[in-house]
Design an enzyme around this catalytic site. Structure first.
Site, PDB file in Angstrom:
ATOM      1  N   HIS A 238       5.377   3.476   8.270  1.00  0.00           N
ATOM      2  CA  HIS A 238       5.609   2.407   9.240  1.00  0.00           C
ATOM      3  C   HIS A 238       7.046   1.910   9.165  1.00  0.00           C
ATOM      4  O   HIS A 238       7.772   2.187   8.205  1.00  0.00           O
ATOM      5  CB  HIS A 238       4.630   1.249   9.020  1.00  0.00           C
ATOM      6  CG  HIS A 238       4.817   0.518   7.713  1.00  0.00           C
ATOM      7  ND1 HIS A 238       5.737  -0.482   7.544  1.00  0.00           N
ATOM      8  CD2 HIS A 238       4.181   0.659   6.525  1.00  0.00           C
ATOM      9  CE1 HIS A 238       5.681  -0.939   6.310  1.00  0.00           C
ATOM     10  NE2 HIS A 238       4.738  -0.263   5.662  1.00  0.00           N
TER      11      HIS A 238
ATOM     12  N   CYS B  16       2.921   2.101   0.849  1.00  0.00           N
ATOM     13  CA  CYS B  16       3.215   2.794   2.108  1.00  0.00           C
ATOM     14  C   CYS B  16       4.608   3.402   2.071  1.00  0.00           C
ATOM     15  O   CYS B  16       5.379   3.172   1.135  1.00  0.00           O
ATOM     16  CB  CYS B  16       3.120   1.811   3.282  1.00  0.00           C
ATOM     17  SG  CYS B  16       1.442   1.248   3.645  1.00  0.00           S
TER      18      CYS B  16
END
Length: 276
Positions: A191, A209
């Site tokens: 992301h 992440c």
């Protein structure tokens, strides 16, 4: 006469002992209105653990954290030409996304995107801090996870499971624009990085992440999105294909998500830890 009578009444009323006795008789102290004490603002709640607290809870939380931490699988150094020979089913993916989560080395903390076997995008990233993340000290400490875990970006082979253009993390109370989830069970995604952490790209700095530069994240998001509905090979996290009884590689057009099953994307994420 009336003047003297009124004067006597005033003297009797203002006399301390008489006034107190008369007042208490007709209006007992329990019935009187009293001004509440001045309110004090509540003391601010600290979200930082003290050294004593850490010494006490870390041994307990470190054991619990393993249950919420993804398992890593061995991944060899990725070379597109040799990979297409050893794993020919990779050719069925439009996009191969290779992330090197190494802390040091020439290609450490990098991402390379291949389209039909040819490199098209390359940049720096930030993967997990690879450390124990303690649960939030208080329920109001929203920038901390609700449960302890290790911020590991696990190595292995993963399909893109779900795309969410405007996602917000409940664990860290943070925006995750252009999220491309590849391991929904642990909430792992590629992301866009938050502006506050832009300078940390190129180092291990995330909660697990993979953070991408603005612009890069958006471009990759929409490239992958265009492949929705593709038929892709089914494979395991160690990079081995799932075979049918006749020896053929199993294929699918749907994939498991947090909401059940949805159309598959022709994109695979390969995360490695190679120092070179």
């Amino acid at each position: 006469m009336s003047k003297y009578f009124l004067l006597v009444l005033v003297v009797l009323f203002t006399a301390t002992e008489v006034q107190a006795g008369w007042w208490d008789k007709w209006w007992p102290p329990g019935r009187r209105r009293r001004s509440p004490p001045p309110s004090r603002p509540p003391a601010p709640i600290s979200c930082e653990y003290s050294p004593e607290e850490k010494q006490r809870i870390i041994p307990i939380e470190s054991e619990k954290a393993y249950e919420r931490t993804p398992v890593s699988y061995p991944v060899e150094r990725f070379d597109v030409q040799s990979a297409m020979v050893t794993r020919p089913w990779l050719r069925d993916f439009r996009y191969i996304i290779v992330i090197n989560k190494a802390a040091t080395g020439r290609t450490a903390q990098s991402i390379m995107v291949f389209e039909d076997g040819y490199p098209i995008l390359q940049d720096r990233v930030s993967t997990g801090r690879e450390t124990l993340e303690l649960r939030r000290r208080h329920e109001t400490c929203l920038k901390q996870p609700p449960n302890s875990y290790y911020s590991v970006t696990a190595t292995g082979y993963y399909p893109i499971q779900q795309l969410i253009e405007n996602h917000r993390s409940e664990s860290f109370d943070a925006d995750m624009p252009y999220s491309m989830f590849y391991d929904r069970s642990f909430g792992l995604a590629l992301h866009q990085v938050n502006e506050a952490f832009l300078s940390r790209l190129g180092s291990r700095a995330s909660g697990g992440c993979t953070r991408l530069r603005p612009g890069f994240a958006e471009e990759l998001f929409f490239l992958v999105k265009k492949t929705k509905g593709a038929e892709i090979p089914v494979f395991k996290k160690d990079g081995s294909p799932v075979l049918l009884e006749n020896g053929q590689i199993k294929r699918t057009k749907t994939i498991s998500t947090s909401d059940g099953r949805s159309s598959a994307y022709s994109a695979i994420v390969i995360i490695q830890d190679i120092v070179e």
